[in-house]
Design a protein around this motif. Structure first.
Motif, short mmCIF file in Angstrom:
data_model
loop_
_atom_site.label_atom_id
_atom_site.label_comp_id
_atom_site.label_asym_id
_atom_site.label_seq_id
_atom_site.Cartn_x
_atom_site.Cartn_y
_atom_site.Cartn_z
N GLN A 1 1.29 -0.75 0.36
CA GLN A 1 0.19 0.03 0.14
C GLN A 1 0.68 1.04 0.07
N THR A 2 1.74 1.06 0.70
CA THR A 2 2.38 2.43 0.73
C THR A 2 3.67 2.74 -0.56
N PHE A 3 4.13 1.79 -0.86
CA PHE A 3 4.48 2.19 -2.39
C PHE A 3 3.58 1.92 -3.41
N ASN A 4 2.79 1.35 -2.95
CA ASN A 4 1.99 2.39 -4.58
C ASN A 4 1.47 3.79 -4.36
N ARG A 5 1.82 4.50 -3.10
CA ARG A 5 1.62 6.11 -3.83
C ARG A 5 2.83 6.60 -3.77
N TYR A 6 3.65 6.04 -3.62
CA TYR A 6 4.89 6.32 -4.49
C TYR A 6 5.42 6.14 -5.58
N SER A 7 4.64 4.71 -5.94
CA SER A 7 5.81 4.31 -7.49
C SER A 7 4.88 4.42 -8.51
N LYS A 8 5.82 4.40 -9.82
CA LYS A 8 5.40 4.15 -10.69
C LYS A 8 4.19 2.78 -10.96
N THR A 9 4.46 2.05 -10.42
CA THR A 9 4.69 0.15 -10.56
C THR A 9 2.89 0.04 -9.81
N GLU A 10 2.32 -0.03 -10.11
CA GLU A 10 1.21 -0.87 -9.43
C GLU A 10 0.98 -2.16 -7.96
N TYR A 11 0.86 -1.76 -7.66
CA TYR A 11 0.86 -2.98 -6.25
C TYR A 11 -0.56 -2.98 -6.16
N VAL A 12 -0.60 -4.34 -5.51
CA VAL A 12 -2.04 -4.94 -5.39
C VAL A 12 -1.56 -5.83 -4.59
N ALA A 13 -3.06 -6.78 -3.62
CA ALA A 13 -3.01 -7.72 -3.08
C ALA A 13 -3.86 -8.31 -3.32
N VAL A 14 -4.00 -9.90 -3.23
CA VAL A 14 -5.06 -10.31 -3.20
C VAL A 14 -4.84 -11.49 -1.91
N ARG A 15 -5.91 -11.62 -1.36
CA ARG A 15 -6.25 -12.75 -0.32
C ARG A 15 -7.13 -13.72 -0.22
N PHE A 16 -6.90 -14.75 0.29
CA PHE A 16 -7.90 -16.29 0.47
C PHE A 16 -7.37 -16.97 1.66
N GLY A 17 -8.07 -17.24 1.40
CA GLY A 17 -8.45 -19.14 2.65
C GLY A 17 -7.18 -20.01 2.17
N ASN A 18 -7.75 -21.10 2.99
CA ASN A 18 -6.99 -21.98 3.14
C ASN A 18 -7.21 -23.23 1.74
N VAL A 19 -6.44 -24.10 1.14
CA VAL A 19 -6.68 -24.36 -0.13
C VAL A 19 -6.21 -25.63 -0.06
N LEU A 20 -7.38 -25.93 -0.56
CA LEU A 20 -6.83 -27.59 -0.14
C LEU A 20 -6.82 -28.24 -0.92
N GLY A 21 -5.69 -29.18 -0.49
CA GLY A 21 -4.17 -30.27 -0.73
C GLY A 21 -3.22 -29.65 -0.85
N SER A 22 -2.85 -27.85 -0.63
CA SER A 22 -1.35 -27.36 0.06
C SER A 22 -0.83 -28.14 0.53
N ASN A 23 0.66 -28.06 0.11
CA ASN A 23 1.85 -28.73 1.00
C ASN A 23 1.41 -28.13 2.72
N GLY A 24 1.42 -29.42 3.01
CA GLY A 24 1.26 -29.10 4.73
C GLY A 24 -0.32 -29.07 5.02
N SER A 25 -1.17 -29.17 4.14
CA SER A 25 -2.54 -28.44 4.68
C SER A 25 -3.59 -29.95 4.58
N VAL A 26 -4.76 -29.48 5.27
CA VAL A 26 -4.98 -30.66 6.37
C VAL A 26 -5.65 -31.82 6.29
N ILE A 27 -5.83 -31.83 4.68
CA ILE A 27 -6.39 -32.90 3.92
C ILE A 27 -4.94 -34.38 3.79
N PRO A 28 -3.89 -33.78 3.52
CA PRO A 28 -2.86 -34.64 3.03
C PRO A 28 -2.46 -35.20 4.33
N LEU A 29 -2.37 -34.30 5.07
CA LEU A 29 -2.60 -34.89 7.14
C LEU A 29 -2.69 -35.70 7.11
#
Length: 430
Positions: free
Chosen positions: A222-250
């Motif tokens: 957010q800070t960089f986005n205010r002062y840079s020509k680069t467009e900075y964004v974030a994408v926020r999501f929850g747990n993904v099935l089957g990722s390394n260390g996630s609950v289903i493989p365990l």
């Protein structure tokens, strides 16, 4: 045995039917989809076991393929942490859209090698560059960006395991916070057009250092986005099935060992999405970003982990309490009963895709934040035992639970004692 033979049923209808079937003691099988029915002879061998994905069933996610194609085709794309669960799926999907070059950057050579071999086989025409290095190494990350001048950077490199980071908080800070800072700064310095941070629902009102570190990553972009020509964004999501260390493989490993399946709390719930679903939405969010947004993915209905364990036991042909047990082990350090995707102050704004929302970024004092970062970097590099307290002063929404505070105090006291003992030992001369 119950055979679900409605190949045209939507995932939601399938899920609802399977929930009813699940009340019986019958083994469940499912008939393949319409495409397989048309192109193949359907025999008993084509019936497949019901999967956890069927039970979570949600309608297929629709992605604006043309906007993603226009965003990626002919461009140089870089993925940090490109060998990880999310990073490697990003690479798979990006490869389909014909970038001019795909750069995979990862510290773990085995992961990087695996995705390299897979992409070479499936996309022999792809201009692929696989580089080993750490986002914590300023000269390495700047050297890569200076040489290849990527148009878009997907920043997926991060430490993500909550309990492990509780025990190594300085590593969470060095890798997540300052790895992001150094990569974001290099993107600004070498003219990257768009920088997409992969974030997490654990960044909302965090109770653990991993979540707090990811909230700081969001604040950095957010800070960089205010002062840079680069467009900075974030994408926020929850747990993904089957990722390394996630609950289903365990759970599957625990089941193979004869059980029990371990669940931390009977009421703990999480949002779930498959890795390809999450990544396709990340790509679309990145395509129509304008800079400064925190995109939030609609994760569907939350799922009780205990129900997930019970369903997996049933699907595997076992009877709960007879062939396989569930053991409740208590919440782990920093763990919440439920995760939130937005803090109340952020509110949400709709986008063209009804599964992607934009959270209004929280305001914060940038001068205070940047001076706090300097103090934090020094503390982390000096292996301070006080790093969580420093983070709580920088991230006002981070609250360390009382039981975790007591545990940390006990651990730090033990570390200080060990330090004294080791310093008293005579130094061996050559």
């Amino acid at each position: 045995e119950i055979i679900l033979a409605i190949p045209s049923a939507s995932p939601k209808v399938t899920r609802d039917i399977l929930k009813i079937c699940n009340q019986t003691t019958c083994k469940l099988k499912i008939l393949p989809g319409m495409y397989q029915l048309i192109t193949e002879d359907v025999s008993v061998s084509k019936l497949r076991d019901v999967s956890i994905e069927d039970l979570l069933g949600r309608d297929p996610i629709k992605v604006d393929l043309e906007s993603v194609r226009g965003f990626i085709e002919g461009k140089c794309i870089m993925v940090t942490g490109g060998g990880g669960s999310i990073g490697s799926e990003l690479c798979r999907q990006i490869a389909k859209y014909k970038p001019s070059r795909l750069i995979i950057f990862d510290i773990y050579e085995n992961n990087a090698y695996d995705i390299q071999q897979e992409l070479k086989l499936n996309h022999p025409e792809l201009n692929l560059t696989v580089l080993i290095g750490s986002v914590r190494n300023t000269s390495r990350i700047e050297s890569v960006m200076k040489t290849y001048r990527p148009d878009v950077v997907y920043h997926a490199a991060a430490h993500k395991h909550v309990p492990l980071m509780e025990d190594s908080p300085n590593e969470a800070i060095k890798n997540n916070v300052f790895g992001t800072y150094k990569t974001a700064r290099a993107a600004d310095k070498f003219g990257v057009k768009r920088f997409v941070l992969i974030s997490t629902d654990k960044a909302v009102n965090p109770t653990n250092i991993m979540g707090a570190s990811k909230r700081m990553c969001e604040m950095i972009i957010q800070t960089f986005n205010r002062y840079s020509k680069t467009e900075y964004v974030a994408v926020r999501f929850g747990n993904v099935l089957g990722s390394n260390g996630s609950v289903i493989p365990l759970f599957k490993r625990q089941m193979a060992a004869g059980g029990p399946l371990t669940v931390t709390h009977p009421d703990i719930i999480r949002y779930f999405m498959t890795i390809p679903e999450a990544v396709s939405l990340v790509l679309e969010a990145g395509a129509f970003a304008k800079g400064g947004e925190i995109f939030v993915l609609d994760m569907g209905e939350p799922v009780k982990i205990a129900d997930l364990a019970k369903n997996l036991i049933r699907l595997s042909g076992y009877t709960l309490g007879v062939d396989m047990d569930i053991k409740y082990t208590g919440l782990r350090p920093g763990e919440k009963l439920y995760e939130e995707l937005l803090v109340k102050e952020e509110g949400i704004q709709k986008t063209e895709n009804n599964l992607i929302y934009i959270g209004k970024p929280l305001e914060f004092n940038e001068v205070h934040f940047l001076s706090g970062l300097r103090e934090l970097e020094e503390a982390a590099m000096n292996e301070s035992l006080n790093v969580k307290q420093i983070v709580s002063e920088i991230v006002p929404t981070y609250h360390i639970r009382q039981e975790d505070l007591k545990r940390d105090e006990a651990v730090n006291k033990e570390l200080r004692e060990l330090g004294k003992i080791s310093h008293e030992k005579p130094v061996m001369e050559d």
